[in-house]
Design an enzyme around this catalytic site. Sequence first.
Site, short mmCIF file in Angstrom:
data_model
loop_
_atom_site.label_atom_id
_atom_site.label_comp_id
_atom_site.label_asym_id
_atom_site.label_seq_id
_atom_site.Cartn_x
_atom_site.Cartn_y
_atom_site.Cartn_z
N ASP A 194 0.84 -1.20 0.00
CA ASP A 194 0.00 0.00 0.00
C ASP A 194 0.88 1.25 0.00
OD1 ASP A 194 0.35 1.01 3.01
OD2 ASP A 194 0.31 -1.16 2.99
N ASP A 250 0.59 3.65 2.36
CA ASP A 250 0.43 4.19 3.70
C ASP A 250 -0.76 5.16 3.74
OD1 ASP A 250 1.19 4.04 6.37
OD2 ASP A 250 2.42 5.83 6.24
N1 ADE Z 1 2.22 -3.01 6.89
C1 ADE Z 1 1.71 -2.95 5.66
N2 ADE Z 1 1.35 -1.69 5.32
C2 ADE Z 1 1.67 -0.92 6.39
C3 ADE Z 1 1.54 0.46 6.67
N3 ADE Z 1 1.06 1.30 5.78
N4 ADE Z 1 1.95 0.89 7.88
C4 ADE Z 1 2.48 0.03 8.79
N5 ADE Z 1 2.60 -1.28 8.57
C5 ADE Z 1 2.21 -1.76 7.38
#
Ligand code: ADE
Length: 269
Positions: A217, A219
């Site tokens: 992703d 974040d």
């Molecule tokens: N693991 C996967 N995506 C994450 C994110 N955006 N923040 C923290 N841990 C994660």
Amino acid sequence: MNDRQRPTADIGVFGGSGFYSLADGAETWEETTPWGPPSAPVTIAEFGTGTPVRVAFLPRHGTDHRFPPHRVNYRANVDAMRRLGVRALIAPFAAGSLRPEIKPGEFVVCDQLVDRTWGRPSTFYDEFADGPVHAPFADPYDPELRHVLLEAAAETGVTAHDGGTVVVVNGPRFSSRAESRWHREAGWHVVNMTQAPEAALAMEAGIPFAGIALVTDYDAGLESDPGVEPVSQEAVFAVFEANLHKVRALLQAAFPKLAALSDTDVSET
Ligand code: ADE
């Protein structure tokens, strides 16, 4: 309780059945440690023909994903691997990208780490019973293991960025937009919730360690593209599942090379 002798393994991987479903000769071992039980029984599977590589798999969140990142017994997990005699520890992990050029579905073979976690038991040395022990941590990730993982990624056609800093947040919540911007502006590349204290404990245990981020992703979103949705738990799990075959291929290519690396001195206790 185990009524047989503890097995041995060449390599440890923090990951569960998704990682070894293609392997031969899997056996299960229930380890106990002075730090309590690890997150799950360890599964040891063999890869390759001739002298197969023995790989120990341990799902850090437990078989049913019951342990949130701040409650994983990292000390027991790393100590369990040490007791099996692993000479290298590979830690695949889900991560959010902090930069547009690091895309979901790609990998980052990290070379640096920033620990923003708190309240986690994060050392084997709560008491300096035999004198002070301050582990070096300038380079949390082993350069030889990183090299092998990058080679294996190239061989398997998987996009892997060479180097990058993971900032480890406490979770289990994701970051706010302000926190995420701060992490990006600090120059960090990906964000995750489990690399600390895992990496530091591996260092204290004397086991060469490599962390490989599977980007799931962006974040809290992308400022360059406000249309990108902030991360959700559903997206993380779905993208991780959809890309698990890449992790599997990469690891399978890496195992023989990792086993061939020179023996390291992992001391017994
Ligand atoms: N693991 C996967 N995506 C994450 C994110 N955006 N923040 C923290 N841990 C994660």
